[in-house]
Design a protein around this motif. Structure first.
Motif, PDB file in Angstrom:
ATOM      1  N   CYS A  98       0.844  -1.195   0.000  1.00  0.00           N
ATOM      2  CA  CYS A  98       0.000   0.000   0.000  1.00  0.00           C
ATOM      3  C   CYS A  98       0.879   1.245   0.000  1.00  0.00           C
ATOM      4  O   CYS A  98       2.037   1.197   0.412  1.00  0.00           O
ATOM      5  N   GLY A  99       0.309   2.331  -0.475  1.00  0.00           N
ATOM      6  CA  GLY A  99       1.042   3.579  -0.496  1.00  0.00           C
ATOM      7  C   GLY A  99       0.226   4.698  -1.106  1.00  0.00           C
ATOM      8  O   GLY A  99      -0.959   4.539  -1.413  1.00  0.00           O
ATOM      9  N   VAL A 100       0.907   5.822  -1.278  1.00  0.00           N
ATOM     10  CA  VAL A 100       0.278   7.047  -1.769  1.00  0.00           C
ATOM     11  C   VAL A 100       1.205   7.681  -2.795  1.00  0.00           C
ATOM     12  O   VAL A 100       2.425   7.550  -2.706  1.00  0.00           O
ATOM     13  N   VAL A 101       0.625   8.358  -3.763  1.00  0.00           N
ATOM     14  CA  VAL A 101       1.397   9.245  -4.631  1.00  0.00           C
ATOM     15  C   VAL A 101       0.789  10.633  -4.427  1.00  0.00           C
ATOM     16  O   VAL A 101      -0.387  10.854  -4.694  1.00  0.00           O
ATOM     17  N   SER A 108      -1.232   4.043  12.080  1.00  0.00           N
ATOM     18  CA  SER A 108      -1.746   5.355  12.470  1.00  0.00           C
ATOM     19  C   SER A 108      -0.636   6.394  12.579  1.00  0.00           C
ATOM     20  O   SER A 108      -0.813   7.537  12.141  1.00  0.00           O
ATOM     21  N   GLN A 109       0.516   6.034  13.128  1.00  0.00           N
ATOM     22  CA  GLN A 109       1.624   6.983  13.240  1.00  0.00           C
ATOM     23  C   GLN A 109       2.186   7.332  11.863  1.00  0.00           C
ATOM     24  O   GLN A 109       2.526   8.483  11.589  1.00  0.00           O
ATOM     25  N   ASP A 110       2.310   6.313  10.987  1.00  0.00           N
ATOM     26  CA  ASP A 110       2.791   6.554   9.621  1.00  0.00           C
ATOM     27  C   ASP A 110       1.845   7.483   8.870  1.00  0.00           C
ATOM     28  O   ASP A 110       2.276   8.376   8.144  1.00  0.00           O
ATOM     29  N   LEU A 111       0.546   7.263   9.048  1.00  0.00           N
ATOM     30  CA  LEU A 111      -0.450   8.075   8.359  1.00  0.00           C
ATOM     31  C   LEU A 111      -0.426   9.518   8.865  1.00  0.00           C
ATOM     32  O   LEU A 111      -0.474  10.463   8.066  1.00  0.00           O
ATOM     33  N   LEU A 112      -0.296   9.690  10.158  1.00  0.00           N
ATOM     34  CA  LEU A 112      -0.206  11.030  10.737  1.00  0.00           C
ATOM     35  C   LEU A 112       1.028  11.753  10.205  1.00  0.00           C
ATOM     36  O   LEU A 112       0.956  12.916   9.781  1.00  0.00           O
ATOM     37  N   ARG A 113       2.155  11.066  10.178  1.00  0.00           N
ATOM     38  CA  ARG A 113       3.407  11.634   9.653  1.00  0.00           C
ATOM     39  C   ARG A 113       3.245  12.022   8.182  1.00  0.00           C
ATOM     40  O   ARG A 113       3.657  13.106   7.756  1.00  0.00           O
ATOM     41  N   LEU A 114       2.618  11.135   7.398  1.00  0.00           N
ATOM     42  CA  LEU A 114       2.399  11.394   5.977  1.00  0.00           C
ATOM     43  C   LEU A 114       1.555  12.650   5.764  1.00  0.00           C
ATOM     44  O   LEU A 114       1.911  13.512   4.968  1.00  0.00           O
TER      45      LEU A 114
END
Length: 140
Positions: free
Chosen positions: A25-28, A57-63
């Motif tokens: 999974c990921g984001v561009v 949740s921490q990765d998403l917040l950082r992102l």
């Protein structure tokens, strides 16, 4: 229609191959309001599962803080399906909370005889799924 560069396409597919048999999974991200995917951000599947993905949740917040600092937004949210076709599951649809994003699914399973790596894009708004054309270009 989703338009992305060959380099981004290749990065997404490589990430799904690397994480197989677990879902990748990921984001561009891209500049706010541009609709143009530019920055590839592979994420860790916190679920570490072949049938489910979850952003930590921490990765998403950082992102999201990072994208906010850079005046970016998620243009593509991608993940892989390891044993089924590249089509959003009910769970995928329920978790789709970025109405402006393109939801890319890559199947790492040969479910239809067309080869392992189906690459498809969808818009998911209020539970409604609409497939869209994918156009791969050398550069913008």
């Amino acid at each position: 229609m989703l338009t992305l560069t060959q380099a981004l396409y290749d990065q997404i597919v490589a990430h799904t191959r690397k994480d197989h048999p677990d879902e990748a999974c990921g984001v561009v991200a891209g500049p706010v309001g541009s609709g143009r995917p530019e920055r590839f951000i592979p994420m860790v599947n916190a679920a570490r599962s072949p049938t489910f993905y979850e952003f930590g949740s921490q990765d998403l917040l950082r992102l999201y803080r990072e994208m906010d600092d850079l005046d970016e937004e998620p243009v593509i949210v991608y993940h892989s399906h390891t044993a089924t076709e590249a089509y959003p599951s009910r769970t995928d649809i329920s978790y789709a909370n970025e109405p402006g994003a393109h939801y890319v699914l890559v199947s790492t399973a040969d479910t239809d005889g067309l080869g392992e790596f189906q690459f498809r894009s969808f818009r998911i708004v209020e539970g409604e799924v609409t497939e869209e054309e994918v156009k791969v270009v050398e550069a913008y």
